[in-house]
Scaffold this active site. Sequence first.
Site, PDB file in Angstrom:
ATOM      1  N   CYS A 156       0.808  -1.223   0.000  1.00 24.10           N
ATOM      2  CA  CYS A 156       0.000   0.000   0.000  1.00 24.10           C
ATOM      3  C   CYS A 156       0.840   1.271   0.000  1.00 24.10           C
ATOM      4  O   CYS A 156       0.334   2.347  -0.317  1.00 24.10           O
ATOM      5  CB  CYS A 156      -0.892   0.044   1.230  1.00 24.10           C
ATOM      6  SG  CYS A 156      -2.003  -1.313   1.267  1.00 24.10           S
TER       7      CYS A 156
HETATM    8  N1  CO8 Z   1     -20.735  -9.409   6.970  1.00 20.35           N
HETATM    9  C1  CO8 Z   1     -21.267  -9.571   8.210  1.00 20.35           C
HETATM   10  N2  CO8 Z   1     -20.515  -9.801   9.310  1.00 20.35           N
HETATM   11  C2  CO8 Z   1     -19.180  -9.878   9.168  1.00 20.35           C
HETATM   12  C3  CO8 Z   1     -18.567  -9.736   7.898  1.00 20.35           C
HETATM   13  C4  CO8 Z   1     -19.383  -9.495   6.770  1.00 20.35           C
HETATM   14  N3  CO8 Z   1     -18.873  -9.346   5.558  1.00 20.35           N
HETATM   15  N4  CO8 Z   1     -17.233  -9.855   8.064  1.00 20.35           N
HETATM   16  C5  CO8 Z   1     -17.016 -10.064   9.364  1.00 20.35           C
HETATM   17  N5  CO8 Z   1     -18.191 -10.103  10.036  1.00 20.35           N
HETATM   18  C6  CO8 Z   1     -18.398 -10.320  11.471  1.00 20.35           C
HETATM   19  C7  CO8 Z   1     -17.236 -11.075  12.102  1.00 20.35           C
HETATM   20  O1  CO8 Z   1     -17.370 -12.459  11.940  1.00 20.35           O
HETATM   21  C8  CO8 Z   1     -17.345 -10.634  13.537  1.00 20.35           C
HETATM   22  O2  CO8 Z   1     -18.367 -11.379  14.185  1.00 20.35           O
HETATM   23  P1  CO8 Z   1     -18.209 -11.803  15.737  1.00 20.35           P
HETATM   24  O3  CO8 Z   1     -18.135 -10.484  16.469  1.00 20.35           O
HETATM   25  O4  CO8 Z   1     -19.420 -12.597  15.977  1.00 20.35           O
HETATM   26  O5  CO8 Z   1     -16.912 -12.562  15.807  1.00 20.35           O
HETATM   27  C9  CO8 Z   1     -17.838  -9.192  13.435  1.00 20.35           C
HETATM   28  O6  CO8 Z   1     -18.460  -9.088  12.145  1.00 20.35           O
HETATM   29  C10 CO8 Z   1     -16.720  -8.184  13.539  1.00 20.35           C
HETATM   30  O7  CO8 Z   1     -15.660  -8.591  12.639  1.00 20.35           O
HETATM   31  P2  CO8 Z   1     -14.244  -7.896  12.631  1.00 20.35           P
HETATM   32  O8  CO8 Z   1     -13.716  -7.836  14.009  1.00 20.35           O
HETATM   33  O9  CO8 Z   1     -13.404  -8.558  11.579  1.00 20.35           O
HETATM   34  O10 CO8 Z   1     -14.692  -6.449  12.097  1.00 20.35           O
HETATM   35  P3  CO8 Z   1     -13.951  -5.088  12.207  1.00 20.35           P
HETATM   36  O11 CO8 Z   1     -14.828  -4.131  12.884  1.00 20.35           O
HETATM   37  O12 CO8 Z   1     -12.560  -5.217  12.673  1.00 20.35           O
HETATM   38  O13 CO8 Z   1     -13.917  -4.659  10.651  1.00 20.35           O
HETATM   39  C11 CO8 Z   1     -12.315  -4.539   8.855  1.00 20.35           C
HETATM   40  C12 CO8 Z   1     -13.200  -5.443   9.711  1.00 20.35           C
HETATM   41  C13 CO8 Z   1     -13.229  -3.639   8.032  1.00 20.35           C
HETATM   42  C14 CO8 Z   1     -11.474  -5.408   7.939  1.00 20.35           C
HETATM   43  C15 CO8 Z   1     -11.449  -3.672   9.778  1.00 20.35           C
HETATM   44  O14 CO8 Z   1     -10.827  -4.466  10.750  1.00 20.35           O
HETATM   45  C16 CO8 Z   1     -10.384  -2.920   9.034  1.00 20.35           C
HETATM   46  O15 CO8 Z   1     -10.603  -2.243   8.046  1.00 20.35           O
HETATM   47  N6  CO8 Z   1      -9.172  -2.961   9.585  1.00 20.35           N
HETATM   48  C17 CO8 Z   1      -8.049  -2.268   8.979  1.00 20.35           C
HETATM   49  C18 CO8 Z   1      -7.558  -3.133   7.949  1.00 20.35           C
HETATM   50  C19 CO8 Z   1      -6.537  -2.480   7.118  1.00 20.35           C
HETATM   51  O16 CO8 Z   1      -6.289  -1.313   7.090  1.00 20.35           O
HETATM   52  N7  CO8 Z   1      -5.924  -3.319   6.392  1.00 20.35           N
HETATM   53  C20 CO8 Z   1      -5.009  -2.907   5.488  1.00 20.35           C
HETATM   54  C21 CO8 Z   1      -5.530  -3.421   4.246  1.00 20.35           C
HETATM   55  S1  CO8 Z   1      -4.273  -3.990   3.364  1.00 20.35           S
HETATM   56  C22 CO8 Z   1      -3.856  -2.735   2.412  1.00 20.35           C
HETATM   57  O17 CO8 Z   1      -4.358  -1.662   2.559  1.00 20.35           O
HETATM   58  C23 CO8 Z   1      -2.943  -3.113   1.317  1.00 20.35           C
HETATM   59  C24 CO8 Z   1      -2.491  -4.529   1.413  1.00 20.35           C
HETATM   60  C25 CO8 Z   1      -1.405  -4.835   0.489  1.00 20.35           C
HETATM   61  C26 CO8 Z   1      -1.836  -4.638  -0.858  1.00 20.35           C
HETATM   62  C27 CO8 Z   1      -2.838  -5.549  -1.231  1.00 20.35           C
HETATM   63  C28 CO8 Z   1      -3.222  -5.218  -2.614  1.00 20.35           C
HETATM   64  C29 CO8 Z   1      -4.585  -5.594  -2.929  1.00 20.35           C
END
Ligand code: CO8
Length: 376
Positions: A156
């Site tokens: 990224c």
């Molecule tokens: N629908 C419904 N429920 C869901 C879903 C869904 N799609 N997905 C997860 N849930 C549920 C989970 O199972 C969980 O349930 P429970 O509480 O019962 O266990 C609940 O929702 C909460 O899940 P999470 O804890 O996973 O949810 P978050 O609030 O943490 O949100 C995110 C998830 C949106 C992924 C969030 O954590 C986030 O954005 N974090 C930052 C991530 C980030 O910045 N990553 C960097 C990305 S990588 C990047 O930018 C480049 C990578 C390298 C390049 C790649 C090129 C492509």
Amino acid sequence: MSAVISSTGLWAPKDSISNEELVTAFNAWSDKWNAEHAEAIAAGDVEAKPLSSAAFIEKASGIKSRKVISKAAILDPEIMAPRIPERPDDEISVLAEIAVAAAKDALAKAARKPGDIDAVIVACSNLQRGYPAIAVEVQDALGITDGFAFDMNVACSSATFGIETARGLIAGGQAKSVLVCNPEICTGHLNFKDRDSHFIFGDVATAILVEDESIAPEGAWEILGSKLATQFSNNIRNNFGFLNNAAPDGIGAKDKLFIQNGRKVFREVVPLVAGLINDELAKIGIKATDLKRMWLHQANLSMNTLIAKKVLNVSGGKDVDMDMAPVVLDEYANTSSAGSIIAFNKHSDDFSQGDIGLICSFGAGYSAGVVVVRKT
Ligand code: CO8
């Protein structure tokens, strides 16, 4: 020798997928899988696939839709992946093609011809092949006959690291005009059958023209300072690579796609990035309140809000004016290295001479980069 950002360019696919469309496809696939595995699920041998939710996606990430190169295949529950036909070697590769489109936009904005460019860097998360470098193909496709080109990948943070690399080439006398391209076909490495991550990425390409200040066009962006940082983490990872084929079970044995621990990334990266920005501002003697805008990496809306609050020292329940840190991920989703450049490209026309802003990237590695710019 000082460097400036002379212009930026943007290319985006014409098709978008809304959260609702994506979730409908995912849930159809999930229902079908559960029906086919009903006995094993009832016996407790496998877990049922949970359903996804458009409301969850928007609330957790801020993403409402994403632009994609291959919409129909991604939404087909029988496929759930982009389908981009392989091209013969005598046709331009798709990654080079979208880089060229963004590059042409940047060149036109700075009134530059291909012959004005000395070097091309393709800086992105996923390179389509090992060699020859995509950048050399972009150089050729643009008709740049002199100079040199190379690829680099810092996930990224590829764009900010690319800007700094271009600045180094200019300072070292290798080039006066460097084109940095960020073609990101993020859907190619996304597992559309994984509920936790199927909504995260979109496809796009950006380009940045970095030049010696002696040839800066009117309205260029002076680079006041920049800081790069990396810190190893397995919390965002993609194990696809040339040695997959050398593994005893061969390349097809396991998906080699994007995986992450989103919660940990969120927790660990926010302080890292806020610290990096504050340290760089302090080093170059600029107060956070002097900033007109921060063009932040586009991964998660809450993450950006929190970073903006930490940098601006906004505490408690007070809101931060999001004009300060504009959001494009609602429309584009996470486009890896291109995200902060899309934000800069779309939200900088209102800057007047002397206004200061910063471009900031963060992501896998971990990697983070800050580039502080002033409008000339
Ligand atoms: N629908 C419904 N429920 C869901 C879903 C869904 N799609 N997905 C997860 N849930 C549920 C989970 O199972 C969980 O349930 P429970 O509480 O019962 O266990 C609940 O929702 C909460 O899940 P999470 O804890 O996973 O949810 P978050 O609030 O943490 O949100 C995110 C998830 C949106 C992924 C969030 O954590 C986030 O954005 N974090 C930052 C991530 C980030 O910045 N990553 C960097 C990305 S990588 C990047 O930018 C480049 C990578 C390298 C390049 C790649 C090129 C492509």
